[in-house]
Design a protein around this motif. Structure first.
Motif, PDB file in Angstrom:
ATOM      1  N   VAL A 125       0.453  -1.431  -0.023  1.00 14.33           N
ATOM      2  CA  VAL A 125      -0.004  -0.121  -0.004  1.00 14.33           C
ATOM      3  C   VAL A 125       1.243   0.754  -0.171  1.00 14.33           C
ATOM      4  CG1 VAL A 125      -1.884   1.309   1.423  1.00 14.33           C
ATOM      5  CG2 VAL A 125      -2.012  -1.117   1.191  1.00 14.33           C
ATOM      6  N   GLY A 126       1.776   1.568   1.103  1.00 18.22           N
ATOM      7  CA  GLY A 126       2.755   2.585   0.937  1.00 18.22           C
ATOM      8  C   GLY A 126       3.957   2.798   2.902  1.00 18.22           C
ATOM      9  N   GLU A 127       4.405   3.383   2.036  1.00 17.53           N
ATOM     10  CA  GLU A 127       5.555   3.456   2.924  1.00 17.53           C
ATOM     11  C   GLU A 127       5.581   4.882   4.166  1.00 17.53           C
ATOM     12  OE1 GLU A 127       9.718   3.377   1.534  1.00 17.53           O
ATOM     13  OE2 GLU A 127       8.592   3.431  -0.666  1.00 17.53           O
ATOM     14  N   SER A 128       6.146   5.277   5.069  1.00 17.23           N
ATOM     15  CA  SER A 128       6.422   6.042   5.931  1.00 17.23           C
ATOM     16  C   SER A 128       7.089   6.067   7.326  1.00 17.23           C
ATOM     17  CB  SER A 128       5.057   6.554   6.535  1.00 17.23           C
ATOM     18  OG  SER A 128       4.526   5.601   7.430  1.00 17.23           O
ATOM     19  N   PRO A 129       7.415   6.830   7.296  1.00 16.50           N
ATOM     20  CA  PRO A 129       8.768   6.977   8.323  1.00 16.50           C
ATOM     21  C   PRO A 129       7.659   7.008   9.979  1.00 16.50           C
ATOM     22  CG  PRO A 129       8.933   8.784   7.466  1.00 16.50           C
ATOM     23  CD  PRO A 129       8.216   7.842   6.961  1.00 16.50           C
ATOM     24  N   ASP A 130       7.910   6.208  11.008  1.00 16.41           N
ATOM     25  CA  ASP A 130       7.261   5.522  12.126  1.00 16.41           C
ATOM     26  C   ASP A 130       7.243   7.222  12.977  1.00 16.41           C
ATOM     27  OD1 ASP A 130       6.801   3.589  13.768  1.00 16.41           O
ATOM     28  OD2 ASP A 130       7.561   5.142  15.438  1.00 16.41           O
ATOM     29  N   TYR A 131       5.638   7.191  13.322  1.00 18.21           N
ATOM     30  CA  TYR A 131       5.343   8.325  14.210  1.00 18.21           C
ATOM     31  C   TYR A 131       5.666   8.872  15.291  1.00 18.21           C
ATOM     32  CZ  TYR A 131       2.097  11.494  16.298  1.00 18.21           C
ATOM     33  OH  TYR A 131       1.546  12.938  16.917  1.00 18.21           O
ATOM     34  N   VAL A 132       6.121   8.174  15.968  1.00 10.79           N
ATOM     35  CA  VAL A 132       7.586   7.937  16.974  1.00 10.79           C
ATOM     36  C   VAL A 132       8.584   8.270  17.269  1.00 10.79           C
ATOM     37  CG1 VAL A 132       7.339   7.086  19.135  1.00 10.79           C
ATOM     38  CG2 VAL A 132       5.547   6.855  18.577  1.00 10.79           C
ATOM     39  N   SER A 133       9.229   7.530  16.361  1.00 14.93           N
ATOM     40  CA  SER A 133      10.853   7.566  16.297  1.00 14.93           C
ATOM     41  C   SER A 133      11.139   7.599  14.456  1.00 14.93           C
ATOM     42  CB  SER A 133      11.130   6.476  16.807  1.00 14.93           C
ATOM     43  OG  SER A 133      10.910   5.690  18.008  1.00 14.93           O
ATOM     44  N   PRO A 134      11.363   8.280  14.384  1.00 13.48           N
ATOM     45  CA  PRO A 134      10.799   9.255  12.332  1.00 13.48           C
ATOM     46  C   PRO A 134      12.356   9.267  12.426  1.00 13.48           C
ATOM     47  CG  PRO A 134      10.285  10.890  13.060  1.00 13.48           C
ATOM     48  CD  PRO A 134      10.330  10.007  14.583  1.00 13.48           C
ATOM     49  N   ASP A 135      13.663   8.930  13.021  1.00 14.73           N
ATOM     50  CA  ASP A 135      14.883   9.324  12.918  1.00 14.73           C
ATOM     51  C   ASP A 135      15.361   7.673  12.473  1.00 14.73           C
ATOM     52  OD1 ASP A 135      14.991  11.838  12.025  1.00 14.73           O
ATOM     53  OD2 ASP A 135      15.703  12.027  14.763  1.00 14.73           O
ATOM     54  N   ASP A 136      14.812   6.575  12.780  1.00 10.70           N
ATOM     55  CA  ASP A 136      15.235   5.312  12.761  1.00 10.70           C
ATOM     56  C   ASP A 136      14.151   3.675  12.572  1.00 10.70           C
ATOM     57  OD1 ASP A 136      13.514   4.705  15.627  1.00 10.70           O
ATOM     58  OD2 ASP A 136      15.483   5.468  16.969  1.00 10.70           O
ATOM     59  N   THR A 137      13.064   4.290  12.852  1.00 13.28           N
ATOM     60  CA  THR A 137      12.422   3.290  12.490  1.00 13.28           C
ATOM     61  C   THR A 137      11.360   3.823  11.316  1.00 13.28           C
ATOM     62  OG1 THR A 137      12.471   2.990  14.766  1.00 13.28           O
ATOM     63  CG2 THR A 137      10.457   1.816  13.202  1.00 13.28           C
ATOM     64  N   TYR A 138      10.957   2.882  10.332  1.00 10.90           N
ATOM     65  CA  TYR A 138      10.450   3.047   9.244  1.00 10.90           C
ATOM     66  C   TYR A 138       9.273   1.750   8.437  1.00 10.90           C
ATOM     67  CZ  TYR A 138      10.673   5.005   4.534  1.00 10.90           C
ATOM     68  OH  TYR A 138       9.817   5.927   3.724  1.00 10.90           O
ATOM     69  N   GLY A 139       8.168   1.568   8.219  1.00  2.59           N
ATOM     70  CA  GLY A 139       6.915   1.366   7.853  1.00  2.59           C
ATOM     71  C   GLY A 139       6.623   0.649   6.460  1.00  2.59           C
ATOM     72  N   HIS A 140       6.189  -0.346   6.413  1.00  2.00           N
ATOM     73  CA  HIS A 140       5.653  -0.473   4.971  1.00  2.00           C
ATOM     74  C   HIS A 140       4.036  -1.549   5.585  1.00  2.00           C
ATOM     75  CE1 HIS A 140       9.005   0.188   2.232  1.00  2.00           C
ATOM     76  NE2 HIS A 140      10.006  -0.022   3.093  1.00  2.00           N
ATOM     77  N   PHE A 141       3.463  -0.330   4.297  1.00  2.00           N
ATOM     78  CA  PHE A 141       1.996  -1.264   4.694  1.00  2.00           C
ATOM     79  C   PHE A 141       1.836  -2.352   4.146  1.00  2.00           C
ATOM     80  CE2 PHE A 141       2.718   2.936   6.858  1.00  2.00           C
ATOM     81  CZ  PHE A 141       2.170   2.814   8.108  1.00  2.00           C
ATOM     82  N   PHE A 142       0.499  -2.651   3.986  1.00  2.00           N
ATOM     83  CA  PHE A 142       0.366  -4.214   2.901  1.00  2.00           C
ATOM     84  C   PHE A 142      -1.033  -4.669   3.565  1.00  2.00           C
ATOM     85  CE2 PHE A 142       4.936  -5.229   3.443  1.00  2.00           C
ATOM     86  CZ  PHE A 142       5.015  -4.928   2.204  1.00  2.00           C
ATOM     87  N   SER A 143      -1.848  -4.884   2.674  1.00  2.00           N
ATOM     88  CA  SER A 143      -3.383  -5.640   2.689  1.00  2.00           C
ATOM     89  C   SER A 143      -3.547  -7.342   2.007  1.00  2.00           C
ATOM     90  CB  SER A 143      -4.268  -4.520   1.700  1.00  2.00           C
ATOM     91  OG  SER A 143      -4.400  -3.026   2.531  1.00  2.00           O
TER      92      SER A 143
END
Length: 201
Positions: free
Chosen positions: A130-148
């Motif tokens: 679906v997409g990707e974005s940095p983490d809300y709490v720790s954007p400098d060291d954590t990154y996320g990808h979203f899937f359905s």
């Protein structure tokens, strides 16, 4: 000519983020109704390889964390009439492969073995990045990808009970269950943060 941008997680180990993932099931109830529930405790890892088709996915759900919003109904689902969580505490998925899909942009089919109630059977998940974005709490060291992803199973195939007949015909719980997954994967193991906030995954 412009090259196609890379999508999806890069090679390495990615972790299921249980705080921002929804593991949903939808079943017929009392013959005519529909009920939706989730599993609140889960853990999982995805090993992404240079060849995405050889990547590996493993997810484990705590069967006792089933939640439909009604305590008495959830207790019944945990009982020997249905999931029998005392003897089968985990629901497990382990991938066996994946292939591109024509269902839409960034879609793929994820194949794997699903274990419920002590029975393991192959399933296919129609999936999409679906997409990707940095983490809300720790954007400098954590990154996320979203899937359905979604699939459909039959409880009887896994030996899960249906609660018996209801007086107006049919069974208490329908045999066919739809599974809908909205999942976030992240590049950091979530367990330290989950422990910090008192969340049991």
């Amino acid at each position: 000519m412009t090259s196609t941008p890379e999508i999806g997680p890069g090679p390495g180990t990615w972790y299921l983020d249980p705080l921002h993932s929804s593991l949903i099931f939808v079943a017929h109830y009392l013959r005519f109704g529909r009920v939706q529930g989730t599993f609140g405790r889960a853990r999982g890892q995805v090993l992404v390889t240079g060849d995405p088709a050889r990547s590996e996915v493993e997810v484990v759900l705590d069967a006792a964390s089933v939640n439909t919003g009604v305590g008495a109904r959830d207790a019944h689902l945990r009982s020997a009439d249905f999931l029998d969580v005392d003897h089968h505490p985990e629901i497990r998925f382990a991938s066996t492969g994946l292939e591109p899909s024509r269902r839409g942009q960034h879609s793929f089919r994820l194949f794997g073995d699903l274990t419920i109630h002590g029975t393991t059977l192959p399933v296919t998940l129609d999936s999409r990045w679906v997409g990707e974005s940095p983490d809300y709490v720790s954007p400098d060291d954590t990154y996320g990808h979203f899937f359905s992803a979604n699939t459909r199973i039959r409880l009887s195939d896994f030996g899960v009970g249906d609660g018996g007949e209801v007086p107006w015909g049919g069974r208490l719980v329908g045999d066919t269950v739809d599974i809908v997954l909205e999942v976030r994967l992240q590049n950091q193991d979530p367990r330290p943060f989950l422990q910090q906030i008192g969340h049991t995954a």
